[in-house]
Enzyme design. Structure first.
Site, PDB file in Angstrom:
ATOM      1  N   ASP A 230       0.822  -1.212   0.000  1.00  0.00           N
ATOM      2  CA  ASP A 230       0.000   0.000   0.000  1.00  0.00           C
ATOM      3  C   ASP A 230       0.859   1.266   0.000  1.00  0.00           C
ATOM      4  OD1 ASP A 230      -1.232  -2.306   1.196  1.00  0.00           O
ATOM      5  OD2 ASP A 230      -2.914  -1.045   1.811  1.00  0.00           O
ATOM      6  N   HIS A 232      -1.156   4.502  -0.447  1.00  0.00           N
ATOM      7  CA  HIS A 232      -2.182   5.353   0.170  1.00  0.00           C
ATOM      8  C   HIS A 232      -1.887   6.844   0.054  1.00  0.00           C
ATOM      9  CE1 HIS A 232      -5.239   2.732   1.708  1.00  0.00           C
ATOM     10  NE2 HIS A 232      -4.363   1.927   2.266  1.00  0.00           N
ATOM     11  N   ASP A 259      -4.126  -0.356  -3.333  1.00  0.00           N
ATOM     12  CA  ASP A 259      -4.292   0.762  -2.404  1.00  0.00           C
ATOM     13  C   ASP A 259      -3.262   1.855  -2.678  1.00  0.00           C
ATOM     14  OD1 ASP A 259      -6.386  -0.643  -1.337  1.00  0.00           O
ATOM     15  OD2 ASP A 259      -5.700  -0.544   0.732  1.00  0.00           O
ATOM     16  N   ASP A 262      -6.274   7.198  -1.547  1.00  0.00           N
ATOM     17  CA  ASP A 262      -7.076   7.369  -0.317  1.00  0.00           C
ATOM     18  C   ASP A 262      -6.176   7.557   0.901  1.00  0.00           C
ATOM     19  OD1 ASP A 262      -9.655   7.352  -1.318  1.00  0.00           O
ATOM     20  OD2 ASP A 262      -9.903   5.198  -1.144  1.00  0.00           O
ATOM     21  N   ARG A 263      -6.774   8.164   1.926  1.00  0.00           N
ATOM     22  CA  ARG A 263      -6.091   8.463   3.188  1.00  0.00           C
ATOM     23  C   ARG A 263      -5.059   9.586   3.005  1.00  0.00           C
ATOM     24  NH1 ARG A 263      -8.590   6.543   7.801  1.00  0.00           N
ATOM     25  NH2 ARG A 263      -9.175   4.374   7.579  1.00  0.00           N
ATOM     26  N   ASN A 291      -8.495  -2.925  -2.320  1.00  0.00           N
ATOM     27  CA  ASN A 291      -9.874  -2.655  -1.906  1.00  0.00           C
ATOM     28  C   ASN A 291     -10.211  -1.172  -1.963  1.00  0.00           C
ATOM     29  OD1 ASN A 291      -8.080  -2.562   0.511  1.00  0.00           O
ATOM     30  ND2 ASN A 291      -9.952  -1.924   1.538  1.00  0.00           N
ATOM     31  N   HIS A 292      -9.183  -0.295  -1.987  1.00  0.00           N
ATOM     32  CA  HIS A 292      -9.436   1.141  -2.077  1.00  0.00           C
ATOM     33  C   HIS A 292      -9.552   1.634  -3.515  1.00  0.00           C
ATOM     34  CE1 HIS A 292      -9.435   3.041   1.960  1.00  0.00           C
ATOM     35  NE2 HIS A 292      -8.925   1.865   2.296  1.00  0.00           N
ATOM     36  N   HIS A 340      -3.790  -8.329  -3.241  1.00  0.00           N
ATOM     37  CA  HIS A 340      -3.824  -7.286  -2.228  1.00  0.00           C
ATOM     38  C   HIS A 340      -4.268  -7.809  -0.865  1.00  0.00           C
ATOM     39  CE1 HIS A 340      -4.109  -3.340  -0.460  1.00  0.00           C
ATOM     40  NE2 HIS A 340      -5.321  -3.649  -0.011  1.00  0.00           N
ATOM     41  N   ARG A 388     -12.836  -7.169   9.410  1.00  0.00           N
ATOM     42  CA  ARG A 388     -13.248  -6.004   8.631  1.00  0.00           C
ATOM     43  C   ARG A 388     -14.730  -6.035   8.269  1.00  0.00           C
ATOM     44  NH1 ARG A 388      -8.341  -3.778   6.465  1.00  0.00           N
ATOM     45  NH2 ARG A 388      -6.604  -5.239   6.644  1.00  0.00           N
ATOM     46  N   HIS A 415      -2.330  -4.786   2.429  1.00  0.00           N
ATOM     47  CA  HIS A 415      -3.634  -4.586   3.083  1.00  0.00           C
ATOM     48  C   HIS A 415      -3.583  -4.288   4.579  1.00  0.00           C
ATOM     49  CE1 HIS A 415      -7.953  -4.815   2.985  1.00  0.00           C
ATOM     50  NE2 HIS A 415      -8.088  -6.024   3.480  1.00  0.00           N
TER      51      HIS A 415
END
Length: 487
Positions: A230, A232, A259, A262-263, A291-292, A340, A388, A415
């Site tokens: 990730d 991010h 990923d 995001d964030r 997943n993002h 991922h 999750r 992840h």
């Protein structure tokens, strides 16, 4: 004995449990969520009949993104006390994080019933109701054969102004010089022209449409290969990876394992840099979907807001089209599978089945595609519900069986934040790599990447975060994220 007491007096266990709760509350306020979780759990073990312990732990799980566990604790608190309002708050927040807005709205209706004059509850109820109504409207007007955004974009009509001083794409497409200029421009917090941004996305989409859901990669004799986890939106940490390990090239191939966005608040810079390398080295630079890379996550966790702040409004929809075509996993030298999230609810999954997944869509809440993007390993054998709330937890026996059935040496996944940026589990057959150090400017973790040669022997490099401009993580996130306690 500890369980003996006079009327109205607390037992030794009950007193100790409350001490644990008070200390956990302190850790929670300091952002030390793992410590808080441990103490809330100890309090529950000593006195399992206090709704507040479950309610507090539920909030802690929300902060650590364990939404499945947060739901379980909220449900337990409500089971113990149906008038415990905080539990409905917690459950509503967990449902919100999982995109289950109708269920979240139902809980806020319950809160309003108990506290009709609660301004906070009324505000959250109103905002949640707006989302439910908007989703219903969008569903009502949607059509299955909707024309793609990419096909409606006329690049020839877009004029590049004379005063634009950034990198320019020639008719021949991406060049090494363009990518180098793009990187420097992004370092200075400047944007590329919308015409070039659109062209990158359209060209990447065209290429990805030709790829299978499982892409095979060959590492030649005396060659090397790097796997990153990730990112991010942490652009300056991405550049640090390249500083430590070299820029991508035909001799220095990379796989980025989902990923990307995001964030972090430099997600546009990250994704355009990665997509540019993909176009420059299509057979030596690889990207897996995370997943993002999905509509809901991008709407809530910042990427959509960032795109709309930096580029034309409808570019966010084009990103969704591109993400739908990202491969779901990669097979390196027929020996290592990289995805991922993780493995599956079924024991009989074969690589050929993964190759044929219809991925041009949103992931959904179950099935192979969902599990590839969302699942996590667990230390104990077997499977269990995901922390999750999506995907599955899989044990070392599941990994062993999957590798045996598919003639694999091990799997690599991402992840999850890890203190050193990586973790080796399941007797060496399940490796996690996470490449965003000091995740969200608060976790204090290292980032890492994995390098390997033809023998597939993994080598790990950990690194610390580097400074970045003063733009906070989640700066572009949906305002509901702060309202519901996710920031």
């Amino acid at each position: 004995m500890a369980d003996e007491k006079a009327d109205g007096e607390l037992t030794e266990d009950e007193l100790k449990a409350d001490e644990h709760k008070l200390k956990a509350n302190e850790y929670f306020k300091e952002g030390k969520y793992d410590n808080a979780l441990n103490l809330y759990t100890m309090a529950i073990e000593l006195n399992p009949n206090v709704p507040a312990y479950y309610g507090n732990r539920s909030f802690c799980y929300i902060k650590t993104e364990y939404y499945g566990y947060a739901l379980e604790d909220a449900n337990k608190a409500i089971e113990l006390d149906k008038k415990y309002i905080k539990a409905y708050y917690r459950r509503a927040s967990a449902y919100m994080a999982l995109g289950k807005f109708k269920l979240s709205l139902k809980d806020y209706e319950m809160v309003k019933k108990f506290r009709p004059k609660d301004k906070d509850a009324n505000l959250k109820y109103t905002e949640c109701k707006k989302i439910v109504q908007r989703q219903a409207f969008e569903k009502a007007i949607s059509v299955d054969d909707k024309k793609s955004i990419a096909s409606t974009i006329d690049l020839n009509s877009m004029v590049v102004e004379d005063d634009y001083d950034g990198p320019r794409l020639s008719e021949d497409g991406i060049t090494k010089e363009f990518v180098e200029e793009l990187i420097e421009r992004f370092k200075d917090q400047k944007r590329i022209h919308k015409k070039y941004a659109y062209k990158i996305l359209i060209e990447v989409k065209k290429f990805l449409e030709t790829q299978p859901s499982l892409v095979e990669i060959s590492v030649p004799e005396n060659g090397r290969f790097t796997v990153c986890g990730d990112i991010h939106g942490q652009y300056y940490d991405l550049l640090n990876v390249f500083r430590l390990n070299g820029y991508p090239s035909t001799e220095n191939p990379y796989l980025f394992n989902g990923d990307f966005v995001d964030r972090g608040s430099f997600s546009c810079e990250v994704i355009f840099t990665l997509f540019s390398f993909k176009l420059l080295y299509p057979d030596h630079f690889f990207m897996s979907r995370g997943n993002h890379e999905s509509i809901y996550m991008n709407q809530m966790y910042g990427f959509e807001g960032e795109v709309k702040a930096k580029y034309p409004f409808y570019m966010a929809d084009l990103f969704t089209e591109v993400y739908n075509w990202l491969p779901l996993c990669h097979l390196i030298n027929k020996k290592v599978l990289v995805m991922h999230g993780g493995l599956f609810k079924r024991d009989d999954v074969k690589l050929d089945e993964l190759r044929t997944i219809d991925r041009n869509r949103q992931p959904g809440d179950d099935g192979l595609m969902c599990e590839l993007l969302w699942s996590d390993p667990q230390p104990q054998p077997g499977r269990s519900p995901s922390k999750r709330g999506v995907g599955v937890h899989f044990g070392p026996d599941v990994t062993e069986e999957f590798c045996k059935n598919n003639n694999l040496e091990y799997i690599i996944r991402s992840h999850e934040v890890k203190p050193e940026g990586y973790e080796v589990a399941h007797d060496g057959k399940c490796i996690t790599v996470f490449s965003a150090p000091n995740y969200c400017d608060q976790m204090g973790n290292k980032g890492a990447f994995i390098t390997m040669g033809m023998d597939m022997e993994p080598n790990y490099t950990s690194y610390d975060a580097v400074p970045h401009p003063d733009v906070k993580p989640m700066a572009y996130a949906n305002s509901l994220m702060s309202m519901f306690g996710f920031m």
